[in-house]
Write an enzyme that holds these catalytic residues in place. Sequence first.
Site, PDB file in Angstrom:
ATOM      1  N   CYS A   4       0.846  -1.202   0.000  1.00 52.69           N
ATOM      2  CA  CYS A   4       0.000   0.000   0.000  1.00 52.69           C
ATOM      3  C   CYS A   4       0.880   1.251   0.000  1.00 52.69           C
ATOM      4  CB  CYS A   4      -0.910  -0.006   1.225  1.00 52.69           C
ATOM      5  SG  CYS A   4      -1.940   1.471   1.331  1.00 52.69           S
TER       6      CYS A   4
ATOM      7  N   CYS B  87       0.511   4.318   0.867  1.00 53.66           N
ATOM      8  CA  CYS B  87       0.146   5.454   1.733  1.00 53.66           C
ATOM      9  C   CYS B  87       1.372   6.188   2.265  1.00 53.66           C
ATOM     10  CB  CYS B  87      -0.704   4.967   2.910  1.00 53.66           C
ATOM     11  SG  CYS B  87      -2.276   4.251   2.406  1.00 53.66           S
TER      12      CYS B  87
ATOM     13  N   ASP C   4      21.171  42.803  -4.188  1.00 54.64           N
ATOM     14  CA  ASP C   4      21.154  44.251  -4.359  1.00 54.64           C
ATOM     15  C   ASP C   4      21.871  44.851  -3.147  1.00 54.64           C
ATOM     16  OD1 ASP C   4      20.396  46.794  -5.362  1.00 54.64           O
ATOM     17  OD2 ASP C   4      18.739  46.849  -3.946  1.00 54.64           O
TER      18      ASP C   4
ATOM     19  N   THR D  40      21.452  48.615  -1.768  1.00 54.73           N
ATOM     20  CA  THR D  40      20.635  49.531  -0.967  1.00 54.73           C
ATOM     21  C   THR D  40      19.320  48.888  -0.547  1.00 54.73           C
ATOM     22  OG1 THR D  40      21.594  51.377  -2.185  1.00 54.73           O
ATOM     23  CG2 THR D  40      19.621  51.834  -0.881  1.00 54.73           C
TER      24      THR D  40
ATOM     25  N   ASP E 258      14.948  44.480  -3.329  1.00 52.63           N
ATOM     26  CA  ASP E 258      13.771  45.056  -2.675  1.00 52.63           C
ATOM     27  C   ASP E 258      13.086  46.140  -3.491  1.00 52.63           C
ATOM     28  OD1 ASP E 258      15.794  47.019  -2.415  1.00 52.63           O
ATOM     29  OD2 ASP E 258      14.769  47.877  -0.682  1.00 52.63           O
TER      30      ASP E 258
ATOM     31  N   ASP F  82       2.598  -1.423   7.486  1.00 53.62           N
ATOM     32  CA  ASP F  82       2.022  -0.389   6.630  1.00 53.62           C
ATOM     33  C   ASP F  82       1.616   0.833   7.447  1.00 53.62           C
ATOM     34  OD1 ASP F  82       0.748   0.740   4.240  1.00 53.62           O
ATOM     35  OD2 ASP F  82      -1.117   0.329   5.317  1.00 53.62           O
TER      36      ASP F  82
END
Length: 428
Positions: free
Chosen positions: A76, A78, A120, A122, A319, A405
């Site tokens: 199974c 699952c 970046d 600043t 930003d 299982d």
Amino acid sequence: VEATAADNTIARVVKLVEEAQESKAPTERFIDGFSRWYTPAVVLVATLVAVLPPLLGFGSWGAWVYKGLAILLIGCPCALVISTPAAIAAGLAAGARRGLLMKGGAVLEQAGRLTAIAFDKTGTLTAGRPKVTDIVAPDGADDHRAVLAAAASLEVGSSHPLALAILAEAAERGVAVRPASDVAALPGKGVAGRLDGAALFLGSVAAAGEAAGLDEALRGRIAGLARAGKSVSVLTRDGRVVGLVAMRDEPRPDAAQGLEALQAAGIRTIMLTGDNQATARAVAASLGIEVRAELLPADKQRIVRELQAEGHRVGKVGDGINDAPALAAADLGIAMGGGTDVALETADAAVLHGRVTDVADMIGLSRGVMANIRQNITIALGLKAVFLVTTVAGVTGLWPAILADTGATVLVTANAMRLLGWRGSAAG
């Protein structure tokens, strides 16, 4: 009123989290696809185990049908199917709790694969707010506190970033500030006014040089400050230079630590900025990062493409609107907290608290989640393999198969839930 309730930052974050939880990671999609083949294969194997041996005369029907049912239970899927989404969901939740917003499992998985990150300057590596770094009072002129008080008197009521930096420094040092009279802004030059009957001027080096003249010693001091990436304003009183105020957008307190963590994780870091070479190199030297300066938005995007052409998986952190093209071009775009709406919408992820260390934490969380997924898959398939062999050999039966299982499902879920305890480097 600037926006409706549905358009505010919190509402957008909630919407992005909901979309993130609906997005599947590549590993999750692979497991789902694998399960579509795995389940019929298990049914076929169980059927063959139940039917073939008794047809060939190797035992009774009852014994082999019993083994076939046990194999069907063991097989199974699952535990296998839940192993990845449970870890992804826990990882996304743990990140969101620490201000790391990732738009889906695919983003979470991609973060751990990055080999280069472009920042970046600043507002990303730096706070985005200038800070007074030096106050110089030439020989025979006023002392530092007097220079600061006079400069601040001209800036009372101003919202200019440099003015706010001077006023903040005066407040931090406990310097009393009296507003100057007849204050007037001189476009492109500076600001002028009167205090205690004296004419004050605070402005650019060029403007001060025209009005008062600068001797070689002062020009040398100014050049040295400029080489350190600082903006210099000159203060004059009645046409005589009485002081210099140097300011710089200083790195975030955690910037060096965050970059060191990324470099320790084997990630190349580079700073992309539109600022001049002197300022960029001064900041980069203090942080120990590669730098490319005097760039337009298209240049940043081009450099991201060049890094990708070198074989790097590239992340871009920024930003502002100028960062949007590079954020979109990168394998993973990360918006820094407090950034523009354009950056937040373009990026794949966001660092809401604005800490550089959070970028390293995001990488660490991603790698932790992927390690957890590999553990879960090993647990799920390993237990199935062991009990498949022991069932066919007659060592285990139906009840151990049921326990195996169910146990595998519980184990992988519990292992994934451990990620909810992740706190990152900012814990405490």
